[in-house]
Write a protein that holds these residues in place. Sequence first.
Motif, mmCIF file in Angstrom:
data_model
loop_
_atom_site.group_PDB
_atom_site.id
_atom_site.type_symbol
_atom_site.label_atom_id
_atom_site.label_comp_id
_atom_site.label_asym_id
_atom_site.label_seq_id
_atom_site.Cartn_x
_atom_site.Cartn_y
_atom_site.Cartn_z
ATOM 1 N N PRO A 32 0.913 -1.283 0.028
ATOM 2 C CA PRO A 32 0.231 -0.305 -0.062
ATOM 3 C C PRO A 32 0.976 1.319 0.036
ATOM 4 C CG PRO A 32 -0.741 -1.556 1.455
ATOM 5 C CD PRO A 32 0.251 -2.157 1.091
ATOM 6 N N PHE A 33 1.820 1.324 0.673
ATOM 7 C CA PHE A 33 2.666 2.383 0.654
ATOM 8 C C PHE A 33 3.432 2.697 -0.546
ATOM 9 C CE2 PHE A 33 3.175 1.091 5.229
ATOM 10 C CZ PHE A 33 2.244 2.089 5.946
ATOM 11 N N LEU A 34 3.703 1.629 -1.197
ATOM 12 C CA LEU A 34 4.403 1.698 -2.676
ATOM 13 C C LEU A 34 3.227 2.163 -3.701
ATOM 14 C CD1 LEU A 34 7.006 1.128 -4.363
ATOM 15 C CD2 LEU A 34 5.960 -1.322 -5.038
ATOM 16 N N ILE A 35 2.000 1.698 -3.436
ATOM 17 C CA ILE A 35 0.875 2.250 -4.321
ATOM 18 C C ILE A 35 0.819 3.957 -4.114
ATOM 19 C CG2 ILE A 35 -1.196 2.131 -4.951
ATOM 20 C CD1 ILE A 35 -1.177 -0.815 -4.548
ATOM 21 N N VAL A 36 0.947 4.173 -3.063
ATOM 22 C CA VAL A 36 0.707 5.759 -2.589
ATOM 23 C C VAL A 36 1.955 6.350 -3.030
ATOM 24 C CG1 VAL A 36 0.634 7.381 -0.681
ATOM 25 C CG2 VAL A 36 -0.872 5.267 -0.454
ATOM 26 N N ILE A 37 3.041 6.217 -2.835
ATOM 27 C CA ILE A 37 4.349 6.666 -3.325
ATOM 28 C C ILE A 37 4.292 6.855 -4.847
ATOM 29 C CG2 ILE A 37 6.654 6.372 -3.906
ATOM 30 C CD1 ILE A 37 6.812 5.491 -0.763
ATOM 31 N N ILE A 38 3.955 5.734 -5.710
ATOM 32 C CA ILE A 38 3.668 5.867 -7.162
ATOM 33 C C ILE A 38 2.514 6.809 -7.395
ATOM 34 C CG2 ILE A 38 2.949 4.590 -9.379
ATOM 35 C CD1 ILE A 38 4.425 2.071 -8.011
ATOM 36 N N PHE A 39 1.489 6.860 -6.754
ATOM 37 C CA PHE A 39 0.279 7.524 -7.031
ATOM 38 C C PHE A 39 0.830 9.312 -7.187
ATOM 39 C CE2 PHE A 39 -3.301 10.482 -5.404
ATOM 40 C CZ PHE A 39 -4.148 10.217 -6.429
ATOM 41 N N LEU A 40 1.468 9.482 -5.652
ATOM 42 C CA LEU A 40 2.012 10.831 -5.556
ATOM 43 C C LEU A 40 2.828 11.330 -6.712
ATOM 44 C CD1 LEU A 40 2.291 10.696 -1.627
ATOM 45 C CD2 LEU A 40 0.578 11.979 -3.028
ATOM 46 N N GLY A 41 3.952 10.276 -7.122
ATOM 47 C CA GLY A 41 4.980 10.488 -7.989
ATOM 48 C C GLY A 41 4.183 11.062 -9.414
ATOM 49 N N ILE A 42 3.157 10.379 -9.691
ATOM 50 C CA ILE A 42 2.308 10.524 -10.952
ATOM 51 C C ILE A 42 1.801 11.848 -10.939
ATOM 52 C CG2 ILE A 42 0.287 9.835 -12.421
ATOM 53 C CD1 ILE A 42 1.300 6.797 -11.935
ATOM 54 N N LEU A 43 1.084 12.064 -9.712
ATOM 55 C CA LEU A 43 0.228 13.388 -9.538
ATOM 56 C C LEU A 43 1.165 14.626 -9.737
ATOM 57 C CD1 LEU A 43 -2.328 14.676 -8.614
ATOM 58 C CD2 LEU A 43 -1.659 14.421 -6.376
ATOM 59 N N SER A 44 2.527 14.496 -9.048
ATOM 60 C CA SER A 44 3.699 15.561 -9.076
ATOM 61 C C SER A 44 3.828 15.624 -10.461
ATOM 62 C CB SER A 44 4.732 15.014 -8.215
ATOM 63 O OG SER A 44 4.645 15.060 -6.836
ATOM 64 N N VAL A 45 4.296 14.675 -11.284
ATOM 65 C CA VAL A 45 4.420 14.764 -12.744
ATOM 66 C C VAL A 45 3.345 15.703 -13.487
ATOM 67 C CG1 VAL A 45 4.898 13.556 -14.943
ATOM 68 C CG2 VAL A 45 6.059 12.870 -12.754
ATOM 69 N N LEU A 46 2.012 15.036 -13.224
ATOM 70 C CA LEU A 46 0.867 15.706 -13.842
ATOM 71 C C LEU A 46 0.772 17.333 -13.631
ATOM 72 C CD1 LEU A 46 -1.741 13.001 -13.726
ATOM 73 C CD2 LEU A 46 -0.394 13.869 -15.855
ATOM 74 N N LEU A 47 0.951 17.688 -12.184
ATOM 75 C CA LEU A 47 1.136 19.016 -11.728
ATOM 76 C C LEU A 47 2.114 19.837 -12.274
ATOM 77 C CD1 LEU A 47 0.201 18.373 -8.007
ATOM 78 C CD2 LEU A 47 -1.273 19.383 -9.773
ATOM 79 N N LEU A 48 3.265 19.250 -12.562
ATOM 80 C CA LEU A 48 4.504 20.018 -13.125
ATOM 81 C C LEU A 48 4.174 20.283 -14.800
ATOM 82 C CD1 LEU A 48 7.233 21.024 -12.890
ATOM 83 C CD2 LEU A 48 8.124 18.798 -13.456
ATOM 84 N N VAL A 49 3.494 18.977 -15.511
ATOM 85 C CA VAL A 49 3.206 19.471 -16.759
ATOM 86 C C VAL A 49 2.110 20.529 -16.912
ATOM 87 C CG1 VAL A 49 1.799 18.120 -18.841
ATOM 88 C CG2 VAL A 49 3.781 17.177 -17.588
ATOM 89 N N GLY A 50 1.028 20.387 -16.048
ATOM 90 C CA GLY A 50 0.112 21.448 -16.030
ATOM 91 C C GLY A 50 0.434 22.993 -15.942
ATOM 92 N N LEU A 51 1.557 23.163 -14.945
ATOM 93 C CA LEU A 51 2.055 24.428 -14.631
ATOM 94 C C LEU A 51 2.845 24.758 -15.888
ATOM 95 C CD1 LEU A 51 3.324 24.161 -10.944
ATOM 96 C CD2 LEU A 51 1.467 25.635 -11.743
ATOM 97 N N ILE A 52 3.598 23.786 -16.577
ATOM 98 C CA ILE A 52 4.262 24.325 -17.568
ATOM 99 C C ILE A 52 3.291 24.777 -18.841
ATOM 100 C CG2 ILE A 52 5.856 23.337 -19.587
ATOM 101 C CD1 ILE A 52 7.101 21.604 -17.356
ATOM 102 N N VAL A 53 2.261 23.996 -18.936
ATOM 103 C CA VAL A 53 1.311 24.425 -19.964
ATOM 104 C C VAL A 53 0.510 25.741 -19.614
ATOM 105 C CG1 VAL A 53 -1.295 23.790 -21.080
ATOM 106 C CG2 VAL A 53 0.675 22.043 -20.634
ATOM 107 N N LEU A 54 0.358 25.820 -18.282
ATOM 108 C CA LEU A 54 -0.171 27.207 -17.985
ATOM 109 C C LEU A 54 0.696 28.264 -18.385
ATOM 110 C CD1 LEU A 54 -2.220 26.423 -14.738
ATOM 111 C CD2 LEU A 54 -3.170 27.300 -16.878
#
Length: 155
Positions: A32-54
Amino acid sequence: MEEIYANVEHGKPVCQIPTSQTEGSSSSKKRPFLIVIIFLGILSVLLLVGLIVLGLHSWDLAADLSNINDNLTDRLQDSNSKLYSMTEERNLLHANLTEMMKKLNRAQGWTYFSCSCYFRSTKRGSWDEGRKDCISRGADLVVIKDKDEQVLCSF
């Protein structure tokens, strides 16, 4: 004294913590901790891409706004220049018209004063004859209202 450092064997430990099997293995506890870490990593990447696009989008909007502002400034300067030119032309035409009206009125015997035109006739005659002459010119006999008008009409 030579045997001070002898090895001692231990018997049973005094306090023993039971080691029983818990549910699942240790790898299943970490999953479960590994799944949470992977989810937070993917979320961080998506947020970074969103900030770059904005950021890129706001850069384009700022450039568009700057172009619009420059265009409006140029148009405003052109309008002000044309307005100034038209005002100067109007003032010149008004001055020319006023001068021409003065010349025309003097040539025909008319005098302009305070938004009114006066004609001093050199003919002599009765009041009725004077009134008929005025009406034939599209005017009427003068009614003097103030001292300045009296001075003008007494020339």
